[in-house]
Motif scaffolding. Structure first.
Motif, short mmCIF file in Angstrom:
data_model
loop_
_atom_site.label_atom_id
_atom_site.label_comp_id
_atom_site.label_asym_id
_atom_site.label_seq_id
_atom_site.Cartn_x
_atom_site.Cartn_y
_atom_site.Cartn_z
N THR A 88 10.16 11.42 49.77
CA THR A 88 11.32 10.82 49.10
C THR A 88 11.51 11.55 47.77
N ILE A 89 12.71 12.10 47.59
CA ILE A 89 13.05 12.85 46.38
C ILE A 89 14.29 12.21 45.76
N LEU A 90 14.25 12.00 44.44
CA LEU A 90 15.42 11.51 43.71
C LEU A 90 16.04 12.66 42.95
N ILE A 91 17.37 12.77 43.02
CA ILE A 91 18.11 13.74 42.22
C ILE A 91 18.77 12.96 41.09
N ASP A 92 18.28 13.18 39.88
CA ASP A 92 18.72 12.50 38.66
C ASP A 92 18.42 11.00 38.72
N THR A 93 18.22 10.41 37.54
CA THR A 93 17.83 9.00 37.50
C THR A 93 18.68 8.16 36.56
N GLY A 94 19.88 8.60 36.27
CA GLY A 94 20.81 7.76 35.52
C GLY A 94 20.42 7.52 34.07
N ILE A 95 20.83 6.37 33.55
CA ILE A 95 20.75 6.05 32.12
C ILE A 95 19.47 5.30 31.77
N GLY A 96 19.06 4.37 32.62
CA GLY A 96 17.87 3.57 32.34
C GLY A 96 18.20 2.30 31.59
N ASN A 97 17.29 1.34 31.64
CA ASN A 97 17.46 0.06 30.94
C ASN A 97 16.78 0.08 29.58
N GLY A 98 17.41 -0.61 28.64
CA GLY A 98 16.81 -0.81 27.33
C GLY A 98 16.73 0.43 26.45
N LYS A 99 17.41 1.48 26.82
CA LYS A 99 17.36 2.74 26.07
C LYS A 99 18.35 2.71 24.92
N ASN A 100 17.96 3.31 23.82
CA ASN A 100 18.87 3.44 22.68
C ASN A 100 19.85 4.56 22.97
N ARG A 101 21.10 4.18 23.21
CA ARG A 101 22.16 5.13 23.53
C ARG A 101 23.39 4.82 22.67
N PRO A 102 23.24 4.85 21.34
CA PRO A 102 24.34 4.43 20.47
C PRO A 102 25.60 5.28 20.59
N ALA A 103 25.49 6.50 21.08
CA ALA A 103 26.66 7.36 21.21
C ALA A 103 27.63 6.88 22.28
N VAL A 104 27.12 6.09 23.25
CA VAL A 104 27.95 5.58 24.34
C VAL A 104 27.67 4.08 24.46
N GLU A 105 28.49 3.29 23.83
CA GLU A 105 28.24 1.85 23.68
C GLU A 105 27.93 1.13 25.00
N PRO A 106 28.65 1.38 26.10
CA PRO A 106 28.31 0.65 27.34
C PRO A 106 26.90 0.96 27.86
N TRP A 107 26.32 2.10 27.49
CA TRP A 107 24.98 2.46 27.95
C TRP A 107 23.90 2.00 26.99
N HIS A 108 24.27 1.63 25.77
CA HIS A 108 23.30 1.30 24.74
C HIS A 108 22.53 0.04 25.12
N ARG A 109 21.23 0.19 25.35
CA ARG A 109 20.33 -0.91 25.72
C ARG A 109 20.83 -1.72 26.92
N GLN A 110 21.48 -1.04 27.84
CA GLN A 110 21.99 -1.73 29.03
C GLN A 110 20.86 -2.35 29.83
N GLN A 111 21.20 -3.36 30.61
CA GLN A 111 20.26 -4.03 31.51
C GLN A 111 20.94 -4.17 32.87
N LEU A 112 20.58 -3.30 33.79
CA LEU A 112 21.19 -3.31 35.13
C LEU A 112 20.09 -3.39 36.19
N ASP A 113 20.47 -3.75 37.39
CA ASP A 113 19.51 -3.88 38.48
C ASP A 113 19.42 -2.60 39.31
N TYR A 114 19.19 -1.49 38.66
CA TYR A 114 19.06 -0.21 39.33
C TYR A 114 17.88 -0.22 40.31
N LEU A 115 16.74 -0.76 39.89
CA LEU A 115 15.58 -0.79 40.78
C LEU A 115 15.86 -1.65 42.01
#
Length: 173
Positions: free
Chosen positions: A70-97
């Motif tokens: 099983t190989i993943l190509i790219d892993t997106g933004i992640g949860n709880g990450k400091n992403r102040p440059a892009v407000e919708p991604w900043h510390r987001q909490q999604l059910d990616y897993l």
């Protein structure tokens, strides 16, 4: 979730998020206004909002399965990450897993993660918060090869300090 079969490889698209992230002129500052107008009918509504000119993007992982790997190509933004440059991604909490699980993948099932490049929206799930710091989850192979010396933790620490001013104009890539 979309899945296709290419020979003995099954490719599954797992979406992390999809939607507006920022004004087009902020995301692509070097593109002249007349270019936006000229191509507006191709961009709205899938890539650009009609009423506020926000850029729409899809963050996704491609899961490749073949011969028991099983190989993943790219892993997106992640949860709880400091992403102040892009407000919708900043510390987001999604059910990616959870979405990966629906595709039949648990983190421990992943043999390899391939990062096409080191932008913060491609490396987010390479690390997850463990106690007070970030911890790498998988073995990551970063393409192109000149980036391969960076660890997942180095990439995350760099992404945490990322600001809009550091972003080079898109036309340089």
């Amino acid at each position: 979730m979309h899945e296709i079969k290419l020979g003995d490889v099954t490719v599954t698209r797992v979406e992390e998020t999809h939607g507006p992230i920022m004004p087009a002129r902020d995301f692509f500052p070097t593109i002249p206004e007349d270019a936006w107008q000229e191509h507006r009918d191709l961009l709205v509504p899938d890539h650009l909002s009609a009423d506020d000119d926000l850029v729409h993007v899809a963050m996704q992982t491609w899961v490749l399965r073949s011969e028991g790997r099983t190989i993943l190509i790219d892993t997106g933004i992640g949860n709880g990450k400091n992403r102040p440059a892009v407000e919708p991604w900043h510390r987001q909490q999604l059910d990616y897993l959870g979405r990966l699980a629906v595709a039949g993948v648990q983190p421990e099932d992943v043999d390899l993660v391939v990062n096409t490049h080191l932008h913060l929206d491609h490396v987010g799930w390479n690390t997850r918060r463990r106690l007070l710091d970030w911890a790498a989850d998988t073995t990551a192979l970063v393409l192109p090869a000149h980036f391969s010396g960076r660890s997942a933790l180095e990439i995350e620490r760099r992404a945490e300090s990322y600001t809009v001013r550091e972003r080079a104009p898109f036309s340089r890539y």
